[in-house]
Design an enzyme around this catalytic site. Structure first.
Site, PDB file in Angstrom:
ATOM      1  N   HIS A   1       0.844  -1.224   0.000  1.00 51.60           N
ATOM      2  CA  HIS A   1       0.000   0.000   0.000  1.00 51.60           C
ATOM      3  C   HIS A   1       0.857   1.242   0.000  1.00 51.60           C
ATOM      4  CE1 HIS A   1      -3.154   2.834   1.415  1.00 51.60           C
ATOM      5  NE2 HIS A   1      -3.965   1.961   0.879  1.00 51.60           N
TER       6      HIS A   1
ATOM      7  N   ILE B   1       1.711   5.059   1.332  1.00 52.28           N
ATOM      8  CA  ILE B   1       0.743   5.912   2.026  1.00 52.28           C
ATOM      9  C   ILE B   1       0.119   5.053   3.125  1.00 52.28           C
ATOM     10  CG2 ILE B   1      -1.436   7.161   1.840  1.00 52.28           C
ATOM     11  CD1 ILE B   1      -0.715   7.687  -1.114  1.00 52.28           C
TER      12      ILE B   1
ATOM     13  N   GLY C   1      -5.920   4.558   5.427  1.00 47.70           N
ATOM     14  CA  GLY C   1      -6.843   5.304   6.277  1.00 47.70           C
ATOM     15  C   GLY C   1      -7.420   4.465   7.398  1.00 47.70           C
ATOM     16  N   VAL C   2      -7.692   3.203   7.127  1.00 49.11           N
ATOM     17  CA  VAL C   2      -8.252   2.336   8.153  1.00 49.11           C
ATOM     18  C   VAL C   2      -7.270   2.160   9.315  1.00 49.11           C
ATOM     19  CG1 VAL C   2      -7.488   0.163   7.104  1.00 49.11           C
ATOM     20  CG2 VAL C   2      -9.563   0.208   8.511  1.00 49.11           C
TER      21      VAL C   2
ATOM     22  N   GLU D   1      -7.715   3.125  13.197  1.00 49.44           N
ATOM     23  CA  GLU D   1      -7.374   2.180  14.263  1.00 49.44           C
ATOM     24  C   GLU D   1      -6.461   2.827  15.299  1.00 49.44           C
ATOM     25  OE1 GLU D   1      -7.185  -1.074  16.705  1.00 49.44           O
ATOM     26  OE2 GLU D   1      -8.572  -0.774  15.038  1.00 49.44           O
TER      27      GLU D   1
END
Length: 145
Positions: A50, A56, A59-60, A64
């Site tokens: 990723h 980057i 977002g998840v 978290e």
């Protein structure tokens, strides 16, 4: 206002590497707010996919990390001898900028409401004083005996 050592922080979280997304707690005011830090490094496993040529932070994982900071604030504010499980029931997060390694991701959480069954928190993630994500998260807590 207090700091938590890594060992103190881990007493309040069920997470462990590789799913621990807080490195330290710099500031904590029980019942009010927390400032935690995640040192984002290019060597982290998730960057292999990723995205390999342009890493980057997903977002998840930012969500978290914010949830983990909020859980530490909650656990310190409403201590219990019981084992708690946390379930994110709502997350209203806006992503404003990408998180690119290496960087120091600051995780801010302010309690809006805390009860024995969970809480609501205003959260913000920042890199170099630039907000990269912000919003509100709500979670529920289940006590296990």
């Amino acid at each position: 206002m207090s700091r938590l050592s890594r060992d103190e922080m881990l007493k309040h979280l069920p997470h462990r590497p590789p799913f621990l997304f807080i490195d330290e707690v710099e500031q904590l005011v029980a019942g009010q707010n927390i400032k935690a830090v995640k040192n984002v490094k290019a060597e982290e496993e998730y960057f292999k996919g990723h995205f390999p040529s342009n890493p980057i932070m997903p977002g998840v994982l930012i969500i978290e990390a914010l949830a983990q900071a909020s859980c530490v604030l909650y656990a310190v504010s409403l201590p219990s001898d019981a084992v708690r499980s946390y379930y994110l029931s709502s997350s209203k997060i806006r992503f404003l900028k990408p998180v690119i390694p290496p960087c120091r991701l600051e995780l801010h959480s302010v309690s809006t409401k805390m009860v024995n069954q969970g809480g609501v928190f205003k959260v913000k993630a920042a890199v170099s004083n630039d907000t990269v994500a912000e919003g509100e998260m709500t979670f529920a807590c289940q006590t296990q005996k």
